[in-house]
Design a protein around this motif. Structure first.
Motif, PDB file in Angstrom:
ATOM      1  N   GLU A 122      13.843  -0.529 -18.494  1.00  0.00           N
ATOM      2  CA  GLU A 122      14.663  -1.461 -17.714  1.00  0.00           C
ATOM      3  C   GLU A 122      14.248  -1.565 -16.256  1.00  0.00           C
ATOM      4  N   PHE A 123      13.565  -0.564 -15.751  1.00  0.00           N
ATOM      5  CA  PHE A 123      13.177  -0.547 -14.337  1.00  0.00           C
ATOM      6  C   PHE A 123      11.681  -0.764 -14.124  1.00  0.00           C
ATOM      7  N   SER A 124      10.924  -0.861 -15.217  1.00  0.00           N
ATOM      8  CA  SER A 124       9.466  -0.930 -15.085  1.00  0.00           C
ATOM      9  C   SER A 124       9.010  -2.156 -14.303  1.00  0.00           C
ATOM     10  N   GLY A 125       9.782  -3.250 -14.397  1.00  0.00           N
ATOM     11  CA  GLY A 125       9.419  -4.449 -13.649  1.00  0.00           C
ATOM     12  C   GLY A 125       9.518  -4.279 -12.151  1.00  0.00           C
ATOM     13  N   LEU A 126      10.303  -3.297 -11.718  1.00  0.00           N
ATOM     14  CA  LEU A 126      10.463  -3.045 -10.279  1.00  0.00           C
ATOM     15  C   LEU A 126       9.375  -2.134  -9.728  1.00  0.00           C
ATOM     16  N   ALA A 127       8.656  -1.457 -10.621  1.00  0.00           N
ATOM     17  CA  ALA A 127       7.689  -0.446 -10.176  1.00  0.00           C
ATOM     18  C   ALA A 127       6.651  -1.027  -9.218  1.00  0.00           C
ATOM     19  N   GLN A 128       6.111  -2.205  -9.552  1.00  0.00           N
ATOM     20  CA  GLN A 128       5.087  -2.814  -8.710  1.00  0.00           C
ATOM     21  C   GLN A 128       5.648  -3.186  -7.339  1.00  0.00           C
ATOM     22  N   TYR A 129       6.914  -3.638  -7.312  1.00  0.00           N
ATOM     23  CA  TYR A 129       7.527  -4.003  -6.027  1.00  0.00           C
ATOM     24  C   TYR A 129       7.672  -2.780  -5.123  1.00  0.00           C
ATOM     25  N   ILE A 130       8.056  -1.661  -5.728  1.00  0.00           N
ATOM     26  CA  ILE A 130       8.237  -0.442  -4.947  1.00  0.00           C
ATOM     27  C   ILE A 130       6.888   0.108  -4.497  1.00  0.00           C
ATOM     28  N   LEU A 131       5.895   0.006  -5.366  1.00  0.00           N
ATOM     29  CA  LEU A 131       4.549   0.459  -5.014  1.00  0.00           C
ATOM     30  C   LEU A 131       4.025  -0.257  -3.775  1.00  0.00           C
ATOM     31  N   CYS A 132       4.335  -1.544  -3.652  1.00  0.00           N
ATOM     32  CA  CYS A 132       3.709  -2.388  -2.628  1.00  0.00           C
ATOM     33  C   CYS A 132       4.579  -2.656  -1.401  1.00  0.00           C
ATOM     34  N   HIS A 133       5.727  -1.994  -1.269  1.00  0.00           N
ATOM     35  CA  HIS A 133       6.621  -2.405  -0.180  1.00  0.00           C
ATOM     36  C   HIS A 133       6.177  -1.899   1.191  1.00  0.00           C
ATOM     37  N   HIS A 134       5.084  -1.120   1.244  1.00  0.00           N
ATOM     38  CA  HIS A 134       4.500  -0.751   2.545  1.00  0.00           C
ATOM     39  C   HIS A 134       3.120  -1.382   2.752  1.00  0.00           C
ATOM     40  N   GLU A 135       2.791  -2.362   1.935  1.00  0.00           N
ATOM     41  CA  GLU A 135       1.590  -3.159   2.195  1.00  0.00           C
ATOM     42  C   GLU A 135       1.878  -4.115   3.350  1.00  0.00           C
ATOM     43  N   HIS A 136       0.833  -4.447   4.128  1.00  0.00           N
ATOM     44  CA  HIS A 136       0.998  -5.328   5.283  1.00  0.00           C
ATOM     45  C   HIS A 136       0.339  -6.677   5.036  1.00  0.00           C
ATOM     46  N   TRP A 137       0.887  -7.695   5.654  1.00  0.00           N
ATOM     47  CA  TRP A 137       0.395  -9.061   5.490  1.00  0.00           C
ATOM     48  C   TRP A 137      -1.098  -9.162   5.821  1.00  0.00           C
ATOM     49  N   ASP A 138      -1.565  -8.378   6.818  1.00  0.00           N
ATOM     50  CA  ASP A 138      -2.968  -8.454   7.234  1.00  0.00           C
ATOM     51  C   ASP A 138      -3.867  -7.470   6.479  1.00  0.00           C
ATOM     52  N   GLY A 139      -3.313  -6.738   5.507  1.00  0.00           N
ATOM     53  CA  GLY A 139      -4.121  -5.818   4.704  1.00  0.00           C
ATOM     54  C   GLY A 139      -4.225  -4.413   5.248  1.00  0.00           C
ATOM     55  N   SER A 140      -3.481  -4.095   6.304  1.00  0.00           N
ATOM     56  CA  SER A 140      -3.602  -2.778   6.931  1.00  0.00           C
ATOM     57  C   SER A 140      -2.612  -1.750   6.387  1.00  0.00           C
ATOM     58  N   GLY A 141      -1.829  -2.132   5.382  1.00  0.00           N
ATOM     59  CA  GLY A 141      -0.815  -1.219   4.865  1.00  0.00           C
ATOM     60  C   GLY A 141      -1.341  -0.297   3.783  1.00  0.00           C
ATOM     61  N   TYR A 142      -0.428   0.301   3.040  1.00  0.00           N
ATOM     62  CA  TYR A 142      -0.801   1.269   2.002  1.00  0.00           C
ATOM     63  C   TYR A 142       0.115   1.054   0.790  1.00  0.00           C
ATOM     64  N   PRO A 143      -0.264   1.519  -0.402  1.00  0.00           N
ATOM     65  CA  PRO A 143      -1.414   2.408  -0.679  1.00  0.00           C
ATOM     66  C   PRO A 143      -2.704   1.671  -1.062  1.00  0.00           C
ATOM     67  N   ARG A 144      -2.660   0.357  -1.285  1.00  0.00           N
ATOM     68  CA  ARG A 144      -3.825  -0.347  -1.813  1.00  0.00           C
ATOM     69  C   ARG A 144      -4.508  -1.274  -0.826  1.00  0.00           C
ATOM     70  N   GLY A 145      -3.944  -1.470   0.352  1.00  0.00           N
ATOM     71  CA  GLY A 145      -4.545  -2.376   1.323  1.00  0.00           C
ATOM     72  C   GLY A 145      -4.482  -3.835   0.890  1.00  0.00           C
ATOM     73  N   MET A 146      -3.435  -4.219   0.157  1.00  0.00           N
ATOM     74  CA  MET A 146      -3.261  -5.620  -0.255  1.00  0.00           C
ATOM     75  C   MET A 146      -2.870  -6.466   0.944  1.00  0.00           C
ATOM     76  N   SER A 147      -3.058  -7.780   0.829  1.00  0.00           N
ATOM     77  CA  SER A 147      -2.744  -8.652   1.960  1.00  0.00           C
ATOM     78  C   SER A 147      -2.149  -9.971   1.487  1.00  0.00           C
ATOM     79  N   GLY A 148      -1.471 -10.647   2.424  1.00  0.00           N
ATOM     80  CA  GLY A 148      -0.956 -11.983   2.187  1.00  0.00           C
ATOM     81  C   GLY A 148      -0.126 -12.099   0.925  1.00  0.00           C
ATOM     82  N   GLN A 149      -0.316 -13.214   0.229  1.00  0.00           N
ATOM     83  CA  GLN A 149       0.486 -13.498  -0.949  1.00  0.00           C
ATOM     84  C   GLN A 149       0.041 -12.716  -2.178  1.00  0.00           C
ATOM     85  N   ASP A 150      -1.002 -11.915  -2.039  1.00  0.00           N
ATOM     86  CA  ASP A 150      -1.337 -10.984  -3.120  1.00  0.00           C
ATOM     87  C   ASP A 150      -0.258  -9.902  -3.244  1.00  0.00           C
ATOM     88  N   ILE A 151       0.458  -9.661  -2.156  1.00  0.00           N
ATOM     89  CA  ILE A 151       1.572  -8.713  -2.189  1.00  0.00           C
ATOM     90  C   ILE A 151       2.745  -9.416  -2.871  1.00  0.00           C
TER      91      ILE A 151
END
Length: 260
Positions: free
Chosen positions: A159-188
């Motif tokens: 029931e919570f697996s769909g939220l896992a990706q959102y929680i994983l990425c909530h410290h990613e930054h728009w410019d790609g400087s966040g963590y843990p994967r360095g995602m950017s923009g609308q890829d987040i």
């Protein structure tokens, strides 16, 4: 069929007594009965096994849902500040999602995601969570690991697996400087971008062991200054211009508070 039901009831009662000594013990049952004599023993066993696995899946899911609640409660016991913060982030996430035109299902999902966004902090020692001074490098690394830990916890429950990706990425930054994967923009994922703004705003205006919270006006300036760098500019704009009140305060509407 009646005898099978009685036998199962006997075992369930014995298991309940045993569970007092061995917490977490569980068992699933399945039965099948032939009334015409034309069904083979193998077919009966297969039917009973199918029924057992159906119950097993249901019971495991129910148990894991309770497990998520237990983890969150344990985190809140460790830190009352985390409890208050998570509830406020939940309400802000719901308000932003609604003002972005998200459907009610998506709004509810953001309310839940906001509440559990820091669930991975359950593995961080209380002394670090509530440390009155600045964190050392190793302690900061441990704090940063919470998004990945939280994603793993949530991914283990259907029931919570769909939220896992959102929680994983909530410290990613728009410019790609966040963590843990360095995602950017609308890829987040959009929910992660919403959580990021809600999380940052509440963190800035809240007192922490090592500093006093800033006033809302300054927090709003920080969000605007880092829009397009750390935060999604559209999410910041919606939050600042439509979610916050005239005085720059957030007052949750009834629909922005997650019902228990």
């Amino acid at each position: 069929e009646e005898e099978a039901r009685l036998r199962i009831q006997e075992v369930r009662e014995a298991m309940a007594r045993a569970a007092l000594r061995v917490p977490g013990l569980s068992v699933s049952f399945g039965t099948a009965t032939s009334t015409c004599g034309r069904i083979s023993r193998e077919e009966l066993l297969a039917r009973a096994e199918d029924q057992m696995y159906q119950y097993k899946t249901y019971e495991e899911t129910s148990f894991r849902n309770k497990g998520i609640t237990l983890v969150m409660n344990a985190l809140f016991i460790k830190s009352r500040r985390e409890m208050d913060h998570s509830r406020r982030v939940s309400a802000i996430c719901g308000a932003i999602a609604r003002d972005l035109g998200q459907g009610e299902g998506d709004v509810k999902e953001l309310l839940v995601a906001g509440l559990v966004h820091d669930i991975g902090k359950i593995g961080i020692p209380e002394g670090i969570l509530n440390k009155p001074g600045m964190l050392e490098s190793a302690e900061m690394s441990m704090i940063r690991s919470h998004s990945e830990a939280g994603a793993r916890i949530l991914a283990s429950v259907a029931e919570f697996s769909g939220l896992a990706q959102y929680i994983l990425c909530h410290h990613e930054h728009w410019d790609g400087s966040g963590y843990p994967r360095g995602m950017s923009g609308q890829d987040i994922p959009l929910p992660s971008r919403i959580i990021a703004v809600a999380d940052a705003f509440d963190a800035m205006i809240s007192d922490r062991p090592y500093r006093k919270g800033m006033d809302s006006a300054r927090a709003v300036r920080e969000l605007k200054d880092y829009a397009g760098i750390q935060f999604d500019p559209q999410v910041v704009d919606v939050f600042v211009t439509r979610v916050l009140g005239p005085a720059g305060e957030f007052v949750p509407a009834e629909g922005d508070i997650l019902k228990e």
